[in-house]
Motif scaffolding. Structure first.
Motif, PDB file in Angstrom:
ATOM      1  N   SER A 287     100.506  46.343  26.820  1.00  0.00           N
ATOM      2  CA  SER A 287     101.263  45.337  27.573  1.00  0.00           C
ATOM      3  C   SER A 287     100.597  45.060  28.925  1.00  0.00           C
ATOM      4  O   SER A 287      99.714  45.790  29.361  1.00  0.00           O
ATOM      5  N   ARG A 288     101.085  43.972  29.574  1.00  0.00           N
ATOM      6  CA  ARG A 288     100.589  43.644  30.913  1.00  0.00           C
ATOM      7  C   ARG A 288     100.845  44.803  31.879  1.00  0.00           C
ATOM      8  O   ARG A 288     100.037  45.097  32.740  1.00  0.00           O
TER       9      ARG A 288
ATOM     10  N   GLU B  39      97.080  38.322  38.567  1.00  0.00           N
ATOM     11  CA  GLU B  39      98.068  38.137  37.499  1.00  0.00           C
ATOM     12  C   GLU B  39      97.417  37.506  36.262  1.00  0.00           C
ATOM     13  O   GLU B  39      97.714  37.891  35.136  1.00  0.00           O
TER      14      GLU B  39
ATOM     15  N   ASP C  65      96.811  39.148  32.060  1.00  0.00           N
ATOM     16  CA  ASP C  65      97.006  38.540  30.737  1.00  0.00           C
ATOM     17  C   ASP C  65      95.710  38.557  29.927  1.00  0.00           C
ATOM     18  O   ASP C  65      95.704  38.888  28.741  1.00  0.00           O
ATOM     19  N   THR C  66      94.608  38.219  30.584  1.00  0.00           N
ATOM     20  CA  THR C  66      93.313  38.194  29.895  1.00  0.00           C
ATOM     21  C   THR C  66      92.932  39.583  29.401  1.00  0.00           C
ATOM     22  O   THR C  66      92.564  39.768  28.239  1.00  0.00           O
TER      23      THR C  66
END
Length: 99
Positions: free
Chosen positions: A5-6, A22, A26-27
């Motif tokens: 997860s992030r 941020e 995600d990347t």
């Protein structure tokens, strides 16, 4: 569902002392998920009948047996030296007494 997860990526970044944005979270989460899935696929391979190896090609020792053979007499060896003393080669000093 993603394997990582992030929040886990952010936690790993903190542990690694990496500053990530941020968008990078995600990347990286997506990239790490792909990597973890690939590693999981490798783990699924059944290799019970394959013996463990340390090298991909067989290694053979190419050294010959150590056999004692006669050598030159000390006098003959020292006769070819530029300088000899007390049955030894004499060479210039390269270190001081203090070393």
């Amino acid at each position: 569902m993603a394997a990582i997860s992030r929040e886990e990526v952010a936690h790993l970044a903190r542990l690694s002392r990496l500053a990530v944005t941020e968008a990078e979270l995600d990347t990286f989460a997506g990239q790490l998920d792909v990597i973890l899935q690939a590693v999981a696929r490798v783990g699924e391979v059944t290799a019970g009948d394959i013996p463990p190896t340390s090298h991909s090609v067989p290694l053979t020792n190419v050294l010959r047996d150590d056999v004692a053979e006669p050598c030159l007499p000390r006098e003959e060896v020292l006769a070819g030296a530029p300088d000899a003393a007390e049955d030894r080669f004499r060479v210039p000093r390269i270190l001081d007494e203090e070393a």
